[in-house]
Design an enzyme around this catalytic site. Structure first.
Site, PDB file in Angstrom:
ATOM      1  CB  ALA A  35       0.754  -1.348  -8.449  1.00 55.35           C
ATOM      2  N   GLY A  64      -0.950   1.370  -4.438  1.00 58.56           N
ATOM      3  CA  GLY A  64      -1.773   1.931  -5.503  1.00 58.56           C
ATOM      4  C   GLY A  64      -3.256   1.984  -5.139  1.00 58.56           C
ATOM      5  CD  GLU A  73       0.386   5.342  -4.832  1.00 55.61           C
ATOM      6  OE1 GLU A  73       0.373   4.129  -5.143  1.00 55.61           O
ATOM      7  OE2 GLU A  73       1.361   6.073  -5.037  1.00 55.61           O
ATOM      8  CD  GLU A 122       3.549   2.103  -2.400  1.00 50.47           C
ATOM      9  OE1 GLU A 122       3.636   2.443  -1.200  1.00 50.47           O
ATOM     10  OE2 GLU A 122       2.564   2.386  -3.113  1.00 50.47           O
TER      11      GLU A 122
HETATM   12  N1  CAA Z   1      -0.165  -7.610  -6.270  1.00 55.80           N
HETATM   13  C1  CAA Z   1      -0.350  -8.862  -6.710  1.00 55.80           C
HETATM   14  N2  CAA Z   1      -1.005  -9.800  -6.000  1.00 55.80           N
HETATM   15  C2  CAA Z   1      -1.445  -9.462  -4.774  1.00 55.80           C
HETATM   16  C3  CAA Z   1      -1.266  -8.180  -4.251  1.00 55.80           C
HETATM   17  C4  CAA Z   1      -0.595  -7.218  -5.057  1.00 55.80           C
HETATM   18  N3  CAA Z   1      -0.420  -5.943  -4.672  1.00 55.80           N
HETATM   19  N4  CAA Z   1      -1.801  -8.140  -3.013  1.00 55.80           N
HETATM   20  C5  CAA Z   1      -2.305  -9.364  -2.773  1.00 55.80           C
HETATM   21  N5  CAA Z   1      -2.091 -10.173  -3.830  1.00 55.80           N
HETATM   22  C6  CAA Z   1      -2.476 -11.580  -3.990  1.00 55.80           C
HETATM   23  C7  CAA Z   1      -1.572 -12.463  -3.180  1.00 55.80           C
HETATM   24  O1  CAA Z   1      -0.367 -12.718  -3.879  1.00 55.80           O
HETATM   25  C8  CAA Z   1      -2.440 -13.688  -3.011  1.00 55.80           C
HETATM   26  O2  CAA Z   1      -2.414 -14.434  -4.215  1.00 55.80           O
HETATM   27  P1  CAA Z   1      -2.029 -16.020  -4.172  1.00 55.80           P
HETATM   28  O3  CAA Z   1      -3.151 -16.622  -3.371  1.00 55.80           O
HETATM   29  O4  CAA Z   1      -2.033 -16.393  -5.602  1.00 55.80           O
HETATM   30  O5  CAA Z   1      -0.713 -16.103  -3.484  1.00 55.80           O
HETATM   31  C9  CAA Z   1      -3.841 -13.090  -2.892  1.00 55.80           C
HETATM   32  O6  CAA Z   1      -3.767 -11.779  -3.441  1.00 55.80           O
HETATM   33  C10 CAA Z   1      -4.313 -12.965  -1.453  1.00 55.80           C
HETATM   34  O7  CAA Z   1      -3.331 -12.261  -0.726  1.00 55.80           O
HETATM   35  P2  CAA Z   1      -2.648 -12.808   0.623  1.00 55.80           P
HETATM   36  O8  CAA Z   1      -2.637 -14.292   0.624  1.00 55.80           O
HETATM   37  O9  CAA Z   1      -1.326 -12.123   0.767  1.00 55.80           O
HETATM   38  O10 CAA Z   1      -3.703 -12.295   1.694  1.00 55.80           O
HETATM   39  P3  CAA Z   1      -3.429 -11.917   3.235  1.00 55.80           P
HETATM   40  O11 CAA Z   1      -4.775 -11.721   3.825  1.00 55.80           O
HETATM   41  O12 CAA Z   1      -2.499 -12.902   3.852  1.00 55.80           O
HETATM   42  O13 CAA Z   1      -2.647 -10.513   3.193  1.00 55.80           O
HETATM   43  C11 CAA Z   1      -2.254  -8.252   2.444  1.00 55.80           C
HETATM   44  C12 CAA Z   1      -3.288  -9.360   2.708  1.00 55.80           C
HETATM   45  C13 CAA Z   1      -1.641  -7.780   3.760  1.00 55.80           C
HETATM   46  C14 CAA Z   1      -2.971  -7.095   1.760  1.00 55.80           C
HETATM   47  C15 CAA Z   1      -1.120  -8.830   1.524  1.00 55.80           C
HETATM   48  O14 CAA Z   1      -1.710  -9.437   0.395  1.00 55.80           O
HETATM   49  C16 CAA Z   1      -0.152  -7.778   1.004  1.00 55.80           C
HETATM   50  O15 CAA Z   1       0.716  -7.339   1.730  1.00 55.80           O
HETATM   51  N6  CAA Z   1      -0.299  -7.397  -0.293  1.00 55.80           N
HETATM   52  C17 CAA Z   1       0.616  -6.478  -0.913  1.00 55.80           C
HETATM   53  C18 CAA Z   1       0.406  -5.049  -0.442  1.00 55.80           C
HETATM   54  C19 CAA Z   1       1.416  -4.147  -1.116  1.00 55.80           C
HETATM   55  O16 CAA Z   1       2.605  -4.259  -0.921  1.00 55.80           O
HETATM   56  N7  CAA Z   1       0.904  -3.176  -1.918  1.00 55.80           N
HETATM   57  C20 CAA Z   1       1.751  -2.262  -2.636  1.00 55.80           C
HETATM   58  C21 CAA Z   1       2.013  -2.796  -4.024  1.00 55.80           C
HETATM   59  S1  CAA Z   1       3.201  -1.833  -4.918  1.00 55.80           S
HETATM   60  C22 CAA Z   1       2.367  -0.457  -5.417  1.00 55.80           C
HETATM   61  O17 CAA Z   1       1.182  -0.307  -5.178  1.00 55.80           O
HETATM   62  C23 CAA Z   1       3.178   0.546  -6.183  1.00 55.80           C
HETATM   63  C24 CAA Z   1       2.462   1.838  -6.392  1.00 55.80           C
HETATM   64  O18 CAA Z   1       2.629   2.782  -5.632  1.00 55.80           O
HETATM   65  C25 CAA Z   1       1.588   2.047  -7.512  1.00 55.80           C
END
Ligand code: CAA
Length: 257
Positions: free
Chosen positions: A65, A108, A111, A131
């Site tokens: 998400a 998400g 999911e 999460e």
């Molecule tokens: N939401 C918003 N933006 C996101 C995102 C997310 N879930 N995942 C990645 N992005 C964005 C980053 O912020 C980044 O944007 P900027 O360049 O503007 O900073 C861009 O995508 C590229 O990401 P990274 O620079 O972080 O890329 P990376 O290769 O270094 O890392 C990754 C990749 C490990 C997937 C890392 O992006 C990450 O940990 N993302 C979040 C994963 C996460 O926590 N997901 C769960 C979200 S909460 C949820 O999903 C609730 C639910 O149950 C519904």
């Protein structure tokens, strides 16, 4: 119809939806949810479509998400705004959906894959429910569907630690239907989707409904549903055609009647 966050195509009897927010690793914001629900329900209402493929990019199916969209919301806003509310319409589609997952399927994203009926994973795929690292828990069904897919102990470890698992661990755990080389992912998804789309729609709908009932009800209720759905298919022309084709050693010619 054009969409902001996805690419939608029809190839023969298969509807394709490709997530297209590369700048955010296909993070699922409200617009993505609305676009996917609109495109997939339109496919669902079209009897020339027999299967749907949902995919992302090589780098990410979806990284969860959209954290930036949710960050400042209160608990009350999340619950009263039904923040993920429309996703149930995607989970409730009649038409089978194949998730073709390459790269990250996190939070998400994992999911969303689990709302699909078949998960094909590239050998580069990574699954997880991170999460807990954000101070929350899965919010689009992860605590319920992951447990049903992989069992309590695997689900608990993944959800409580937030660690990722690779494609082969996901396959061993029962989360994915099959792992394929990344370069073959879309071709394999197309083959699976075309195979399903070549069947009789009433029997495909009944099979998906029976599987859904199995996920949600006690055995006795599920067996009762299956008995009646199985019998109801004997009122279709396609049951007569399918069984006649078997006897006559030929390919059936289904008409979806
Ligand atoms: N939401 C918003 N933006 C996101 C995102 C997310 N879930 N995942 C990645 N992005 C964005 C980053 O912020 C980044 O944007 P900027 O360049 O503007 O900073 C861009 O995508 C590229 O990401 P990274 O620079 O972080 O890329 P990376 O290769 O270094 O890392 C990754 C990749 C490990 C997937 C890392 O992006 C990450 O940990 N993302 C979040 C994963 C996460 O926590 N997901 C769960 C979200 S909460 C949820 O999903 C609730 C639910 O149950 C519904």
């Amino acid at each position: 119809m054009t969409y902001e966050t996805i690419i939608v195509e029809t190839r023969g009897r298969v509807g394709w939806i490709t997530l297209n927010r590369p700048e955010a690793l296909n993070a699922l914001n409200t617009q993505v949810m609305l676009d996917i629900v609109a495109a997939s329900t339109a496919f669902d209402a079209d009897d020339t479509i027999g299967a749907i493929v949902l995919t992302g990019s090589e780098r990410a199916f979806a990284a969860g998400a959209d954290i930036k969209e949710m960050e400042s919301k209160s608990g009350l806003e999340m619950i009263m705004g039904e923040h993920f509310g429309q996703w149930q319409r995607f989970a409730d589609l009649r038409t089978p959906v194949i998730a073709a997952v390459s790269g990250y399927a996190l939070g998400g994203g994992c999911e969303l894959a689990m709302m699909c009926d078949i998960i094909l994973a590239a050998d580069t795929a990574k699954f997880g429910q991170p999460e807990i690292n954000l101070g929350v828990i899965p919010g689009m069904g992860g605590s319920q569907r992951l447990l049903r897919a992989v069992g309590y102990y695997k689900a608990a470890e993944l959800i409580l630690t937030g660690r990722m698992m690779d494609a082969s661990e996901a396959e061993r755990s029962g989360l994915v239907s099959r792992v394929v080389p990344a370069a073959d992912l879309l071709d394999e998804a197309a083959k699976v989707a075309e195979a399903i789309a070549s069947k009789s729609l009433p029997s495909v709908y009944a099979a998906k409904a029976a599987l859904d009932v199995a996920m949600e009800t006690p055995l006795a209720e599920g067996l009762r549903f299956e008995k009646h759905a199985f019998a109801a298919l004997f009122s279709t022309d396609d049951q007569k055609e399918g069984m006649a084709a078997f006897r006559e050693k030929r390919t059936p010619d289904f008409t979806n009647r």
